[in-house]
Design a protein around this motif. Sequence first.
Motif, PDB file in Angstrom:
ATOM      1  N   ASP A  14       0.802  -1.062   0.014  1.00 19.58           N
ATOM      2  CA  ASP A  14      -0.124   0.008  -0.039  1.00 19.58           C
ATOM      3  C   ASP A  14       0.950   1.349  -0.028  1.00 19.58           C
ATOM      4  O   ASP A  14       1.723   1.334   0.795  1.00 19.58           O
ATOM      5  N   VAL A  15       0.703   2.251  -0.823  1.00 23.59           N
ATOM      6  CA  VAL A  15       1.861   3.197  -1.053  1.00 23.59           C
ATOM      7  C   VAL A  15       1.785   4.083   0.109  1.00 23.59           C
ATOM      8  O   VAL A  15       2.707   4.941   0.250  1.00 23.59           O
ATOM      9  N   SER A  16       0.702   4.139   0.976  1.00 16.82           N
ATOM     10  CA  SER A  16       0.906   4.935   2.116  1.00 16.82           C
ATOM     11  C   SER A  16       1.229   4.152   3.529  1.00 16.82           C
ATOM     12  O   SER A  16       1.263   4.937   4.429  1.00 16.82           O
ATOM     13  N   ASP A  17       1.975   3.033   3.057  1.00 15.89           N
ATOM     14  CA  ASP A  17       2.303   2.225   4.524  1.00 15.89           C
ATOM     15  C   ASP A  17       3.932   2.505   4.374  1.00 15.89           C
ATOM     16  O   ASP A  17       4.631   1.993   3.514  1.00 15.89           O
ATOM     17  N   GLU A  18       4.413   3.436   5.263  1.00 16.59           N
ATOM     18  CA  GLU A  18       5.878   3.708   5.278  1.00 16.59           C
ATOM     19  C   GLU A  18       6.648   2.720   5.626  1.00 16.59           C
ATOM     20  O   GLU A  18       7.721   2.469   4.680  1.00 16.59           O
ATOM     21  N   VAL A  19       6.488   1.587   6.373  1.00 12.87           N
ATOM     22  CA  VAL A  19       7.397   0.438   6.517  1.00 12.87           C
ATOM     23  C   VAL A  19       7.478  -0.314   5.215  1.00 12.87           C
ATOM     24  O   VAL A  19       8.515  -0.628   4.685  1.00 12.87           O
ATOM     25  N   ALA A  20       6.126  -0.628   4.523  1.00 13.93           N
ATOM     26  CA  ALA A  20       6.291  -1.289   3.309  1.00 13.93           C
ATOM     27  C   ALA A  20       6.978  -0.599   2.054  1.00 13.93           C
ATOM     28  O   ALA A  20       7.615  -1.122   1.583  1.00 13.93           O
ATOM     29  N   VAL A  21       6.833   0.691   2.230  1.00 23.12           N
ATOM     30  CA  VAL A  21       7.577   1.468   1.112  1.00 23.12           C
ATOM     31  C   VAL A  21       8.879   1.299   1.235  1.00 23.12           C
ATOM     32  O   VAL A  21       9.756   1.681   0.498  1.00 23.12           O
ATOM     33  N   LYS A  22       9.235   1.817   2.503  1.00 21.61           N
ATOM     34  CA  LYS A  22      10.887   1.602   2.799  1.00 21.61           C
ATOM     35  C   LYS A  22      11.426   0.275   2.481  1.00 21.61           C
ATOM     36  O   LYS A  22      12.418   0.246   2.056  1.00 21.61           O
ATOM     37  N   LYS A  23      10.847  -0.882   2.578  1.00 25.63           N
ATOM     38  CA  LYS A  23      11.305  -2.059   2.007  1.00 25.63           C
ATOM     39  C   LYS A  23      11.514  -2.101   0.531  1.00 25.63           C
ATOM     40  O   LYS A  23      12.421  -2.610   0.377  1.00 25.63           O
ATOM     41  N   ILE A  24      10.699  -1.368  -0.066  1.00 24.70           N
ATOM     42  CA  ILE A  24      10.811  -1.351  -1.501  1.00 24.70           C
ATOM     43  C   ILE A  24      12.064  -0.654  -1.859  1.00 24.70           C
ATOM     44  O   ILE A  24      13.139  -1.073  -2.715  1.00 24.70           O
ATOM     45  N   PHE A  25      12.099   0.279  -1.295  1.00 23.27           N
ATOM     46  CA  PHE A  25      13.273   1.118  -1.658  1.00 23.27           C
ATOM     47  C   PHE A  25      14.833   0.581  -0.951  1.00 23.27           C
ATOM     48  O   PHE A  25      15.694   0.830  -1.636  1.00 23.27           O
ATOM     49  N   SER A  26      14.635   0.088  -0.005  1.00 23.79           N
ATOM     50  CA  SER A  26      15.663  -0.967   0.622  1.00 23.79           C
ATOM     51  C   SER A  26      16.245  -2.001  -0.513  1.00 23.79           C
ATOM     52  O   SER A  26      17.280  -2.103  -0.715  1.00 23.79           O
ATOM     53  N   ALA A  27      15.128  -2.503  -0.969  1.00 24.05           N
ATOM     54  CA  ALA A  27      15.501  -3.712  -1.911  1.00 24.05           C
ATOM     55  C   ALA A  27      16.079  -3.049  -3.304  1.00 24.05           C
ATOM     56  O   ALA A  27      16.961  -3.413  -3.687  1.00 24.05           O
ATOM     57  N   ILE A  28      15.560  -1.802  -3.844  1.00 32.92           N
ATOM     58  CA  ILE A  28      16.073  -1.066  -4.950  1.00 32.92           C
ATOM     59  C   ILE A  28      17.462  -0.812  -4.696  1.00 32.92           C
ATOM     60  O   ILE A  28      18.490  -1.039  -5.345  1.00 32.92           O
ATOM     61  N   ARG A  29      17.923  -0.177  -3.326  1.00 28.10           N
ATOM     62  CA  ARG A  29      19.139   0.147  -3.014  1.00 28.10           C
ATOM     63  C   ARG A  29      20.178  -1.218  -3.130  1.00 28.10           C
ATOM     64  O   ARG A  29      21.149  -0.823  -3.508  1.00 28.10           O
ATOM     65  N   LYS A  30      19.619  -2.271  -2.570  1.00 26.31           N
ATOM     66  CA  LYS A  30      20.815  -3.356  -2.121  1.00 26.31           C
ATOM     67  C   LYS A  30      20.673  -3.871  -3.612  1.00 26.31           C
ATOM     68  O   LYS A  30      22.032  -4.418  -4.085  1.00 26.31           O
ATOM     69  N   GLU A  31      19.828  -4.051  -4.603  1.00 24.23           N
ATOM     70  CA  GLU A  31      19.968  -4.657  -5.723  1.00 24.23           C
ATOM     71  C   GLU A  31      20.407  -3.754  -6.999  1.00 24.23           C
ATOM     72  O   GLU A  31      21.252  -4.242  -7.797  1.00 24.23           O
ATOM     73  N   HIS A  32      20.252  -2.491  -7.003  1.00 19.73           N
ATOM     74  CA  HIS A  32      20.612  -1.733  -8.126  1.00 19.73           C
ATOM     75  C   HIS A  32      21.424  -0.626  -7.735  1.00 19.73           C
ATOM     76  O   HIS A  32      22.367   0.052  -8.634  1.00 19.73           O
ATOM     77  N   GLY A  33      21.453  -0.076  -6.325  1.00 14.10           N
ATOM     78  CA  GLY A  33      22.515   1.006  -5.934  1.00 14.10           C
ATOM     79  C   GLY A  33      21.953   2.118  -6.370  1.00 14.10           C
ATOM     80  O   GLY A  33      22.353   3.101  -6.131  1.00 14.10           O
ATOM     81  N   ARG A  34      20.823   2.296  -7.193  1.00 14.48           N
ATOM     82  CA  ARG A  34      20.436   3.652  -7.463  1.00 14.48           C
ATOM     83  C   ARG A  34      18.942   3.703  -8.094  1.00 14.48           C
ATOM     84  O   ARG A  34      18.420   2.506  -8.296  1.00 14.48           O
ATOM     85  N   LEU A  35      18.475   4.716  -8.337  1.00 16.39           N
ATOM     86  CA  LEU A  35      17.030   4.946  -9.023  1.00 16.39           C
ATOM     87  C   LEU A  35      17.167   6.282  -9.612  1.00 16.39           C
ATOM     88  O   LEU A  35      17.767   7.402  -9.261  1.00 16.39           O
TER      89      LEU A  35
END
Lengths: 96, 232
Positions: free
Chosen positions: B51-72
């Motif tokens: 859910d885009v308004s769920d801060e914890v869930a959203v942070k997990k997406i960004f954490s995964a992007i940072r670990k896998e790609h290192g950038r956005l």
Amino acid sequence: MQDKILELIIRTARELGEDELSLGGDLDADTRLFGADGVLDSMGLVTLIVAVEQAIEDELDESVALADEKALSQARSPYRTVSTMAEYAADQLQGG
Amino acid sequence: MSSPVTLITGTRKGIGRHVAEHFCKKGHTVIGCSRGESDWEDENYRHFIADVSDEVAVKKIFSAIRKEHGRLDILLNNAGIASMNHSLLTPVKTVQRVMETNVVGTFLFCREAAKLMKKNKFGRIVNFSTVAVPLKLEGEAAYVASKAAVEGLTNVLAREFAELGITVNAVGPVPISTDLIRAVPKDKIDALVGRQPIKRLGEMDDVINVVEFFVSRSSDFVTGQCLYLGGV
């Protein structure tokens, strides 16, 4: 825990370097980060907080918000010095 | 340069899905999210349930992007919900839900995206408004208020993120046949289209055209703008 985070903050600040933080010199536990005589301007502080949050996540595998409502509303800002920032982060990690 | 890493919210259906498929075809690494499972796949696509308004869930997406790609490189804040009802018949729960998804969701993704984008001093954020804002459509008070807030966010974030090399713009589509307007009676849609200088429903490609302009590397001098389709 607090010592570990203190070391992590100093290391993170060094890695960000002169370009991103415009630091006047090196950091230690008592370096004043922000406010009167602080070494960081407001964007420098934002950059450091974000980088420290990310470093904590990378190294300790924990998500922590250093810029939460509690931090922003305290009469004595937890971002005064490197050691107060470390203390606040350790507190947050321990569920404070 | 390696392929751009592009994050799009609300990719399960409608405009979001279409735009996600478009950027997959172009070779971007596309990360999408929605509240439910995705029913489409692509080798360049990874889906998150959030859910885009769920801060914890959203942070997990960004954490995964940072670990896998290192950038956005690109963020498209497409996820949105509408409420079409007279204000006297609109429950406060509906208003809260619309604000949470459209305003809080957009804010959260912009904030977390900028933390990642600032590392490379490059980023493109496109938010989604609607022509219902300038047309001041009756019957859409909560939706229009939420999208007016998105435009306000776009304007202020454009200024805050300018020094980080990140542009923030918004596109304001006209009605397109998606689920969002499926329940609206035809005469209402006709009346709305009649208020546009160019009188037709929008197409997905009309939206993609504007998004492509905003995310282009050449658009580094374009920020804080809201571009409405159909001449509105």
